[in-house]
Design a protein around this motif. Structure first.
Motif, PDB file in Angstrom:
ATOM      1  N   HIS A  25     -69.601 -17.217  62.184  1.00  0.00           N
ATOM      2  CA  HIS A  25     -69.425 -18.660  62.038  1.00  0.00           C
ATOM      3  C   HIS A  25     -69.571 -19.362  63.379  1.00  0.00           C
ATOM      4  O   HIS A  25     -69.355 -18.763  64.431  1.00  0.00           O
ATOM      5  CB  HIS A  25     -68.048 -18.983  61.445  1.00  0.00           C
ATOM      6  CG  HIS A  25     -67.983 -18.732  59.980  1.00  0.00           C
ATOM      7  ND1 HIS A  25     -67.948 -17.473  59.443  1.00  0.00           N
ATOM      8  CD2 HIS A  25     -67.971 -19.593  58.937  1.00  0.00           C
ATOM      9  CE1 HIS A  25     -67.904 -17.559  58.125  1.00  0.00           C
ATOM     10  NE2 HIS A  25     -67.921 -18.835  57.791  1.00  0.00           N
ATOM     11  N   SER A  27     -68.653 -23.376  65.180  1.00  0.00           N
ATOM     12  CA  SER A  27     -67.870 -24.590  64.997  1.00  0.00           C
ATOM     13  C   SER A  27     -68.809 -25.786  65.107  1.00  0.00           C
ATOM     14  O   SER A  27     -69.492 -25.958  66.119  1.00  0.00           O
ATOM     15  CB  SER A  27     -66.763 -24.677  66.051  1.00  0.00           C
ATOM     16  OG  SER A  27     -66.026 -25.858  65.873  1.00  0.00           O
ATOM     17  N   GLY A  30     -65.828 -29.484  64.665  1.00  0.00           N
ATOM     18  CA  GLY A  30     -64.491 -29.015  64.327  1.00  0.00           C
ATOM     19  C   GLY A  30     -64.385 -28.221  63.042  1.00  0.00           C
ATOM     20  O   GLY A  30     -63.305 -27.807  62.648  1.00  0.00           O
ATOM     21  N   GLU A  31     -65.503 -28.002  62.372  1.00  0.00           N
ATOM     22  CA  GLU A  31     -65.504 -27.256  61.112  1.00  0.00           C
ATOM     23  C   GLU A  31     -66.208 -25.920  61.297  1.00  0.00           C
ATOM     24  O   GLU A  31     -67.245 -25.836  61.943  1.00  0.00           O
ATOM     25  CB  GLU A  31     -66.224 -28.071  60.044  1.00  0.00           C
ATOM     26  CG  GLU A  31     -66.201 -27.430  58.675  1.00  0.00           C
ATOM     27  CD  GLU A  31     -66.928 -28.281  57.634  1.00  0.00           C
ATOM     28  OE1 GLU A  31     -67.297 -27.713  56.590  1.00  0.00           O
ATOM     29  OE2 GLU A  31     -67.124 -29.480  57.860  1.00  0.00           O
ATOM     30  N   SER A  32     -65.663 -24.872  60.719  1.00  0.00           N
ATOM     31  CA  SER A  32     -66.279 -23.550  60.768  1.00  0.00           C
ATOM     32  C   SER A  32     -67.365 -23.458  59.705  1.00  0.00           C
ATOM     33  O   SER A  32     -67.113 -23.686  58.517  1.00  0.00           O
ATOM     34  CB  SER A  32     -65.219 -22.467  60.533  1.00  0.00           C
ATOM     35  OG  SER A  32     -65.803 -21.191  60.592  1.00  0.00           O
ATOM     36  N   TRP A  38     -75.925 -23.018  59.159  1.00  0.00           N
ATOM     37  CA  TRP A  38     -76.065 -24.058  60.173  1.00  0.00           C
ATOM     38  C   TRP A  38     -77.466 -24.027  60.782  1.00  0.00           C
ATOM     39  O   TRP A  38     -78.118 -25.057  60.902  1.00  0.00           O
ATOM     40  CB  TRP A  38     -74.997 -23.856  61.247  1.00  0.00           C
ATOM     41  CG  TRP A  38     -75.177 -24.690  62.468  1.00  0.00           C
ATOM     42  CD1 TRP A  38     -74.909 -26.025  62.607  1.00  0.00           C
ATOM     43  CD2 TRP A  38     -75.662 -24.244  63.726  1.00  0.00           C
ATOM     44  NE1 TRP A  38     -75.204 -26.421  63.881  1.00  0.00           N
ATOM     45  CE2 TRP A  38     -75.669 -25.348  64.589  1.00  0.00           C
ATOM     46  CE3 TRP A  38     -76.088 -23.006  64.211  1.00  0.00           C
ATOM     47  CZ2 TRP A  38     -76.089 -25.257  65.914  1.00  0.00           C
ATOM     48  CZ3 TRP A  38     -76.496 -22.917  65.522  1.00  0.00           C
ATOM     49  CH2 TRP A  38     -76.496 -24.035  66.360  1.00  0.00           C
TER      50      TRP A  38
END
Length: 100
Positions: A25, A27, A30-32, A38
């Protein structure tokens, strides 16, 4: 048939579901987020900047280029350029076959 239920959009959703399985993962704001999910989104956004109207096949190829890359780590191949290029070739063949 709505745009979201077209074969193209169903395939994008299936690719993203596979990307979402990445155990690694990052960031993002602020979100994983699964790393490959991504990355796929970033690559699709980049394609849209490069080509005004990319066709569906190009969009699918870009979206699937790193598909399930975590399953065969680079460390399973020999060090050096030949090992790296072999790993990349094998990864591309795997991703292409799965995407197809």
């Amino acid at each position: 048939m709505s745009a979201d239920s077209s074969p193209f959009h169903q395939t994008l959703a299936a690719l993203d579901a596979l990307h979402a399985r990445d155990p690694r993962h990052v960031s993002v704001e602020g979100e994983s987020v699964p790393k490959e999910l991504w990355h796929a989104g970033r690559m699709s956004a980049w394609l849209e900047r490069l080509h005004e109207h990319p066709d569906e096949r190009m969009r699918l190829a870009v979206r699937g280029q790193h598909l399930q890359r975590w399953e065969v780590p680079r460390s399973e191949y020999p060090e050096g350029r030949v090992g790296y290029l072999t790993w990349r070739r094998d990864q591309g063949q795997r991703a292409g076959a799965t995407t197809a």
